[in-house]
Design a protein around this motif. Sequence first.
Motif, PDB file in Angstrom:
ATOM      1  N   ARG A   1       0.818  -1.202   0.000  1.00  0.00           N
ATOM      2  CA  ARG A   1       0.000   0.000   0.000  1.00  0.00           C
ATOM      3  C   ARG A   1       0.848   1.246   0.000  1.00  0.00           C
ATOM      4  NH1 ARG A   1      -4.068  -2.069   4.165  1.00  0.00           N
ATOM      5  NH2 ARG A   1      -5.139  -3.536   2.829  1.00  0.00           N
TER       6      ARG A   1
ATOM      7  N   PRO B   1     -13.091  -1.472  11.980  1.00  0.00           N
ATOM      8  CA  PRO B   1     -12.338  -0.961  13.135  1.00  0.00           C
ATOM      9  C   PRO B   1     -11.524  -2.032  13.864  1.00  0.00           C
ATOM     10  CG  PRO B   1     -14.563  -0.091  13.147  1.00  0.00           C
ATOM     11  CD  PRO B   1     -14.498  -1.080  12.022  1.00  0.00           C
ATOM     12  N   PHE B   2     -12.016  -3.281  13.908  1.00  0.00           N
ATOM     13  CA  PHE B   2     -11.279  -4.252  14.711  1.00  0.00           C
ATOM     14  C   PHE B   2      -9.911  -4.588  14.118  1.00  0.00           C
ATOM     15  CE2 PHE B   2     -14.031  -6.965  12.057  1.00  0.00           C
ATOM     16  CZ  PHE B   2     -13.115  -7.872  11.546  1.00  0.00           C
TER      17      PHE B   2
ATOM     18  N   VAL C   1      -7.741  -1.942  15.457  1.00  0.00           N
ATOM     19  CA  VAL C   1      -7.463  -2.245  16.862  1.00  0.00           C
ATOM     20  C   VAL C   1      -6.353  -3.282  16.966  1.00  0.00           C
ATOM     21  CG1 VAL C   1      -8.416  -3.283  18.945  1.00  0.00           C
ATOM     22  CG2 VAL C   1      -9.732  -1.582  17.701  1.00  0.00           C
ATOM     23  N   ALA C   2      -6.399  -4.308  16.110  1.00  0.00           N
ATOM     24  CA  ALA C   2      -5.345  -5.321  16.133  1.00  0.00           C
ATOM     25  C   ALA C   2      -3.983  -4.684  15.812  1.00  0.00           C
ATOM     26  CB  ALA C   2      -5.656  -6.439  15.146  1.00  0.00           C
ATOM     27  N   ARG C   3      -3.987  -3.733  14.882  1.00  0.00           N
ATOM     28  CA  ARG C   3      -2.731  -3.032  14.586  1.00  0.00           C
ATOM     29  C   ARG C   3      -2.247  -2.255  15.801  1.00  0.00           C
ATOM     30  NH1 ARG C   3      -2.523   0.784   9.679  1.00  0.00           N
ATOM     31  NH2 ARG C   3      -0.292   0.734  10.073  1.00  0.00           N
ATOM     32  N   SER C   4      -3.188  -1.681  16.535  1.00  0.00           N
ATOM     33  CA  SER C   4      -2.796  -0.881  17.704  1.00  0.00           C
ATOM     34  C   SER C   4      -2.210  -1.762  18.800  1.00  0.00           C
ATOM     35  CB  SER C   4      -3.986  -0.104  18.241  1.00  0.00           C
ATOM     36  OG  SER C   4      -4.796  -0.937  19.048  1.00  0.00           O
ATOM     37  N   ARG C   5      -2.417  -3.078  18.704  1.00  0.00           N
ATOM     38  CA  ARG C   5      -1.804  -3.988  19.680  1.00  0.00           C
ATOM     39  C   ARG C   5      -0.415  -4.410  19.219  1.00  0.00           C
ATOM     40  NH1 ARG C   5      -5.741  -2.214  22.446  1.00  0.00           N
ATOM     41  NH2 ARG C   5      -7.739  -3.276  22.348  1.00  0.00           N
ATOM     42  N   GLY C   6      -0.008  -3.928  18.046  1.00  0.00           N
ATOM     43  CA  GLY C   6       1.341  -4.223  17.570  1.00  0.00           C
ATOM     44  C   GLY C   6       1.402  -5.303  16.508  1.00  0.00           C
ATOM     45  N   ALA C   7       0.263  -5.678  15.932  1.00  0.00           N
ATOM     46  CA  ALA C   7       0.249  -6.770  14.959  1.00  0.00           C
ATOM     47  C   ALA C   7       0.989  -6.377  13.681  1.00  0.00           C
ATOM     48  CB  ALA C   7      -1.186  -7.152  14.629  1.00  0.00           C
ATOM     49  N   SER C   8       1.682  -7.346  13.072  1.00  0.00           N
ATOM     50  CA  SER C   8       2.369  -7.101  11.813  1.00  0.00           C
ATOM     51  C   SER C   8       1.399  -7.345  10.664  1.00  0.00           C
ATOM     52  CB  SER C   8       3.545  -8.052  11.687  1.00  0.00           C
ATOM     53  OG  SER C   8       3.057  -9.379  11.665  1.00  0.00           O
TER      54      SER C   8
ATOM     55  N   TRP D   1       0.416 -10.984  10.499  1.00  0.00           N
ATOM     56  CA  TRP D   1      -0.501 -11.343  11.587  1.00  0.00           C
ATOM     57  C   TRP D   1      -1.910 -10.889  11.230  1.00  0.00           C
ATOM     58  CZ3 TRP D   1      -0.045 -13.349  16.712  1.00  0.00           C
ATOM     59  CH2 TRP D   1      -1.202 -13.205  17.466  1.00  0.00           C
TER      60      TRP D   1
ATOM     61  N   ARG E   1      -4.459 -13.802  11.038  1.00  0.00           N
ATOM     62  CA  ARG E   1      -5.251 -13.997  12.246  1.00  0.00           C
ATOM     63  C   ARG E   1      -6.522 -13.178  12.252  1.00  0.00           C
ATOM     64  NH1 ARG E   1      -2.403 -16.581  16.722  1.00  0.00           N
ATOM     65  NH2 ARG E   1      -0.507 -17.344  15.765  1.00  0.00           N
ATOM     66  N   THR E   2      -6.502 -12.029  11.599  1.00  0.00           N
ATOM     67  CA  THR E   2      -7.633 -11.125  11.738  1.00  0.00           C
ATOM     68  C   THR E   2      -8.487 -11.071  10.479  1.00  0.00           C
ATOM     69  OG1 THR E   2      -6.150  -9.807  13.104  1.00  0.00           O
ATOM     70  CG2 THR E   2      -8.267  -8.844  12.585  1.00  0.00           C
TER      71      THR E   2
ATOM     72  N   ARG F   1      -9.942 -14.980   8.196  1.00  0.00           N
ATOM     73  CA  ARG F   1     -11.107 -15.751   8.589  1.00  0.00           C
ATOM     74  C   ARG F   1     -12.411 -14.993   8.333  1.00  0.00           C
ATOM     75  NH1 ARG F   1     -11.398 -18.637  14.368  1.00  0.00           N
ATOM     76  NH2 ARG F   1     -13.590 -19.178  14.234  1.00  0.00           N
TER      77      ARG F   1
ATOM     78  N   ILE G   1       0.101   7.059  18.036  1.00  0.00           N
ATOM     79  CA  ILE G   1       0.292   5.606  18.062  1.00  0.00           C
ATOM     80  C   ILE G   1       0.747   5.095  16.680  1.00  0.00           C
ATOM     81  CG2 ILE G   1      -2.130   4.987  17.575  1.00  0.00           C
ATOM     82  CD1 ILE G   1      -1.797   2.767  19.695  1.00  0.00           C
TER      83      ILE G   1
ATOM     84  N   LEU H   1      -0.693   5.217  13.707  1.00  0.00           N
ATOM     85  CA  LEU H   1      -1.697   4.480  12.931  1.00  0.00           C
ATOM     86  C   LEU H   1      -2.538   5.404  12.071  1.00  0.00           C
ATOM     87  CD1 LEU H   1      -3.053   1.829  15.455  1.00  0.00           C
ATOM     88  CD2 LEU H   1      -1.642   1.460  13.453  1.00  0.00           C
TER      89      LEU H   1
ATOM     90  N   ARG I   1       5.855  -1.397  15.830  1.00  0.00           N
ATOM     91  CA  ARG I   1       5.117  -2.595  16.252  1.00  0.00           C
ATOM     92  C   ARG I   1       5.515  -3.037  17.644  1.00  0.00           C
ATOM     93  NH1 ARG I   1       5.897  -5.025  10.987  1.00  0.00           N
ATOM     94  NH2 ARG I   1       7.181  -6.640  11.934  1.00  0.00           N
TER      95      ARG I   1
ATOM     96  N   ARG J   1       3.663  -0.520  20.100  1.00  0.00           N
ATOM     97  CA  ARG J   1       2.208  -0.603  20.207  1.00  0.00           C
ATOM     98  C   ARG J   1       1.833  -1.793  21.077  1.00  0.00           C
ATOM     99  NH1 ARG J   1       1.749  -0.503  14.096  1.00  0.00           N
ATOM    100  NH2 ARG J   1       2.185   1.661  13.589  1.00  0.00           N
ATOM    101  N   GLY J   2       0.927  -1.556  21.997  1.00  0.00           N
ATOM    102  CA  GLY J   2       0.488  -2.652  22.855  1.00  0.00           C
ATOM    103  C   GLY J   2       1.364  -2.798  24.080  1.00  0.00           C
TER     104      GLY J   2
ATOM    105  N   SER K   1     -17.855  -2.589  16.941  1.00  0.00           N
ATOM    106  CA  SER K   1     -17.175  -3.111  15.759  1.00  0.00           C
ATOM    107  C   SER K   1     -15.676  -3.241  15.968  1.00  0.00           C
ATOM    108  CB  SER K   1     -17.457  -2.204  14.551  1.00  0.00           C
ATOM    109  OG  SER K   1     -17.089  -0.891  14.853  1.00  0.00           O
ATOM    110  N   SER K   2     -15.221  -3.068  17.190  1.00  0.00           N
ATOM    111  CA  SER K   2     -13.779  -3.099  17.421  1.00  0.00           C
ATOM    112  C   SER K   2     -13.266  -4.444  17.906  1.00  0.00           C
ATOM    113  CB  SER K   2     -13.388  -2.006  18.413  1.00  0.00           C
ATOM    114  OG  SER K   2     -13.587  -0.744  17.820  1.00  0.00           O
TER     115      SER K   2
ATOM    116  N   ASP L   1     -13.018  -8.556  16.908  1.00  0.00           N
ATOM    117  CA  ASP L   1     -13.148  -9.495  15.795  1.00  0.00           C
ATOM    118  C   ASP L   1     -14.364 -10.389  16.025  1.00  0.00           C
ATOM    119  OD1 ASP L   1     -12.894 -11.397  13.863  1.00  0.00           O
ATOM    120  OD2 ASP L   1     -10.730 -11.622  14.100  1.00  0.00           O
TER     121      ASP L   1
ATOM    122  N   ILE M   1       1.040 -11.483  20.173  1.00  0.00           N
ATOM    123  CA  ILE M   1       1.794 -10.659  19.223  1.00  0.00           C
ATOM    124  C   ILE M   1       3.163 -10.335  19.785  1.00  0.00           C
ATOM    125  CG2 ILE M   1       1.911  -8.335  18.205  1.00  0.00           C
ATOM    126  CD1 ILE M   1      -1.181  -8.503  17.937  1.00  0.00           C
ATOM    127  N   HIS M   2       3.211 -10.091  21.088  1.00  0.00           N
ATOM    128  CA  HIS M   2       4.491  -9.704  21.670  1.00  0.00           C
ATOM    129  C   HIS M   2       5.219 -10.879  22.303  1.00  0.00           C
ATOM    130  CE1 HIS M   2       4.067  -5.534  20.647  1.00  0.00           C
ATOM    131  NE2 HIS M   2       2.810  -5.599  21.015  1.00  0.00           N
TER     132      HIS M   2
END
Lengths: 346, 563
Positions: A128, A211-212, A215-222, A225, A229-230, A233, B64, B66, B99, B102-103, B115-116, B118, B133-134
Motif C-alpha cells: 500500500r 475498526p477491529f 485495533v489489532a494493529r494498535s496492539r502491535g500486529a504485523s 498477523w 489472524r484477523t 477468517r 500511536i 496508525l 510494532r 504498540r500494545g 465493531s472493534s 473481531d 503478538i508480543h
Amino acid sequence: MRYLLRRIGGALLVLVLAFTAAYVLLAALPGDAVLARYGNPDLGLTADQLAEIRAAYGADRSAIVQYLDTAVSFLRGDLGYSVQSGAAVSALLAEALPSTLTLAALGLLVALVLAVLIAFTATHGSLRGGRPTAWLRSALRGLPPLMVSLPVFWIGIMLIQVFSFQLGLVPVLNAGPVQSLILPVATLAIPIAAPLAQVLIRSIDEVSAQPFVAVARSRGASAWWLLWRTVARNALLPALTMAGLLFGELVGGAVVTEAVFGRMGVGQLTAQAVAARDTPVLMAVVVLSTVVFVLVNLIVDLLYPVLDARLRRTDATGPARTGATSSAPVAPASPEPAERSEVTAR
Amino acid sequence: MSPAHHHAPTAPLLEVAGLRVAYRTRRGHVEAVRGVDLAVARGGVTAVVGESGSGKSSAAQAVIGLLADNGAVTGGTIALTGTDGRRQELVGLPERDWRQLRGTRIGLIPQDPTSSLDPVRTIGASVADPLRIHGWRDRDRIDARVLELLERVGLDDPAARARQYPHELSGGMRQRVLIAAALALEPELLIADEPTSALDVTVQATVLDLIDELREATGAGVLLITHDLAVAADRADTLVVMRAGRVEESGPTGQVLAAPSADYTRTLLADAPSLRRVVERAPRLSSTDETPLVTVHGLRQEFAGRGGRTPFVAVEDLSFEIPRGTTHALVGESGSGKTTTGRAIAGFRVPTAGSILVDGTEVTQLGGKRLREFRSTVQLVHQNPFGSLDPRQSIAQILEEPLRNTRRGSRAERRSAALHHLELVSLPPEVASRRPRELSGGQRQRVAIARALILQPDVVVLDEAVSALDVTVQAQILRLLASLQDELGLTYVFISHDLAVVRQVADTVSVLRRGVQVESGAVERVLEDPRHDYTRQLLAAIPGSGGTRPGDPGIDHEELTAS
C-alpha cells in the motif's frame, strides 16, 4: 441441530427436484434410445421386434411407472445399462471417474492457490502507498476480471498452441501421465480462480476497513498477523460461498476441457452419450454431478456456523432479540444479536 | 532506534510539539493537524476536546503511528519518555519499531466497541492478541493472564466470558473487554479515542470510572480524545481545545473552564447542554385546560417470540398527553421502547393494545388511504442525517418529494415551497441544487427537518434528531427547533437518551426503562425532584454534573445482567 436437519432436508429436496427435472427433460426428447440404436433400417428389425426390445428395456410402460422404476433402482445403486454399448452404466462411470476426479481436484486446488495468491498479494499491506509497487497492485487487481472473461475452450486451444506447438514445452501426443495433466488443469483452473480472486480481494478490502483490524494493529500486529489472524477468517465466508457455487463451473469446465484435450473421462463420456442419446448414461451423469454439487454446498452451509459464531442460531438466545429485530432495521455488519444484548443489558 | 537522551525525571510521559499531519487526497494535500503541542504526565489525564474535523483523532492516531494509508506526519516531534528517563522520538520511527511499541508501551481504547472486536473470535482470543503478538507462547500463562485481565475490568465469571463471542456481550461489556486488551501488557500511555460516545450515559459513567481507576492503579498516563467538553471537564487534569487542526487553548482543566481565554472555548462552553442553558424558550404550559393534541393511553407493544416463546414486551402500559404547541420528551437508554413509541404515534406500527389519539383521530384504527392521509399530520425526523436523505437526489428534489407523493401543488408551487422551507431552516437557497454529500451533518439535519415540515404537520417526532451532531451544531439545531415551534405552533415528541438536552427543550417528559414508564410529568418537577431511582441514576450519569463519581462498586449492576 435444527439447522443441521433443515440443511440436510433442503439438500435432499434439491436432489429429488434435480432428478425429476433431468428425467422429464430427457423423456421429452423426440425419439428414444431404442429407436436410436435399433431403428437403423440396415438392421432390418420389424416393428414387432422393436416393440419386443422396448418391452425388454421396460420402455413400453407409462411415464410415471418408468420414472418411479428408475428412481427406485437409482436408490438401490443400480444405474441401468447403456443403450449404446450395453455395458453397465456404473462400470462406465467407474472407469471414467478417476481421470476426471484427478483433473477436477487438481483444477480446484490450483484455482484456490492461484486465487489466494492473487488476492493476498494484491491487498498486502506492504504494497500500500508505495509508489514502485502501485503498478503491481493495480495489475494484480486487473487480472481477475480479465481471466473471468476468457472462455474455457479458448484458453485450452491457446495453451496448446503456445506451450505445445510453438514452445514445445509440453507434448500433446504420447505425453506422460503428469505432462498430460498440466495444460488441462491450467485450462480448468483459470476461469475458476478468477471469480474467487475477485470475491476474495473485495472481502479482504472490506474487512480491512473494519475498526477491529485497526485495533489489532494498535496492539502491535504485523501485516502478516493481520492477514492470517484477523482478516483471513472474516474474509473467507463470501469466498467460501463462491467456491461452492463454482463447483458447477468445474463440472461444465471438465466436459469442455476433456473434449478439447481428448482425454477420457466423465466429460468425454457425457459428450458421447449426448451424441448417441444414451439416456441411462446421461441420467447417471446428471444425478452424479447433482449429488456432488449438493454435497459440496451442504458442506459449505455447515461450515458457516463453524467459522462464524454469529451464525450459530442456538435456542439459548433470549426472546428480546426478535423484538429488537422487528422494531429496528439491523445493520448487516452486526446481526441482530447486537441488538439483543443492548436490550437485555439494561 | 533514535539516540536516547537523559532528561530530568520530571519530563512528561508524552510530549508532542509542533505536530503536523497531512492527508493526500484527490484535491491535493489536506492538513488535518497544523502545529499541535500537548503533553501527558505520568498518571495524568490530558483531554483533547474538539468537534468532528478538528484534527483531534488524527493527532491521536499520529501518537500511536496508525494514521490512515494516505496520511503522514509532516512536521513536529512526538516524544515518549520511559520510567527510566529514556526519551524516544516517535516521528519517523520504522514500522518494525512501531510494532514493538504498540500494545507494550502505548495502548489504545477504541471508539466503537461494537465493531472493534473481531466477530469470529472469542473474547479470550481477542484479549490474548497483544500477548501473543508480543511473543508470549505458554498457553497456560496466556490463559491465566486473560482471566486476570477480564476480572480486573470488572466482568463477572471471566472464564465464561472468555469463551463467549463479541455479539453475546452488551456495548459496555465489550468496551470493558477492549480496555482489558489495551492493558494486557501494562502500557505507560493509554490513548482513549472517544471511548464512550457509542454508549448509553449510565454505561459511559461506569466505563470512564473504570479507566480512571485503572489509571490510578497502574500509573499510566491517559490521552483522552472527546467531543464532549463535559466528559473532559469531569475526567481530565489538563485540557487541550482543538479546532481546525490547531490548539485554541490549553491548560489545567479548572483554569480553562473557569476563565477561558479563547472565544471558541467560550462558544463550546455556552453550547454544552449539560453545562449551560443553550436554548432560551418560554415554557408553554399555560393552556392546560384545553384538550391535548396527542393522547396516548395504555400503549403496549409486543414482538412475537420466536418458536413459541413468550413475546417480548417493548412498551408496557404507556400513557401521556401532549397539549398543542408543547414538547413532550421520551427519555431512556437503548432498548427502552422510546423509538417504538415514536413510530406508533406516527402510524408506522399498530400497537398490540392501547390507543393513540392525534387531533381527535384514533391512529391505531387507521389503514389504507386514511393512514396515508394521516401521515401528513405527524412527521418523523431520524437520528442519522447521513442515512435518511437519498444521496442521488438534489436537496430540492428531496424537499419536494413529500409534496409529489401527496399530489400537492403545481411544479412551480412545489419548488417555491421547497425554497421557502430552506429559508425556514436558515439554509441559503443555493443549497437547493446540491446533493446531500456536499452538506455537513448539521446542514443535512436542517434539510431533514425542512422535509418534515413541508407537509405542514401538527406533530413532529424527533427521534434522537440531535444526538449525532457536534455540540455547537446541536445547540444551533435546538435553537432552530425552538424558534420553529414558536413560529408554526408545532408539537414535538422529542426522543432522546440525553437528559441534559431534554432539560433544555421539553415541557413534559416520560422516563422509560425497558418499556416501562417509571416517571412522567413536567420537566422541572421530574429533573429537580426525581422520584424514581432510575431517573436519579440517569441524572447522576450526566457528565459535568459533578455527581458522577460516588464510591460505587465500579460497575453498573444492570450491565452485568446481560448473558
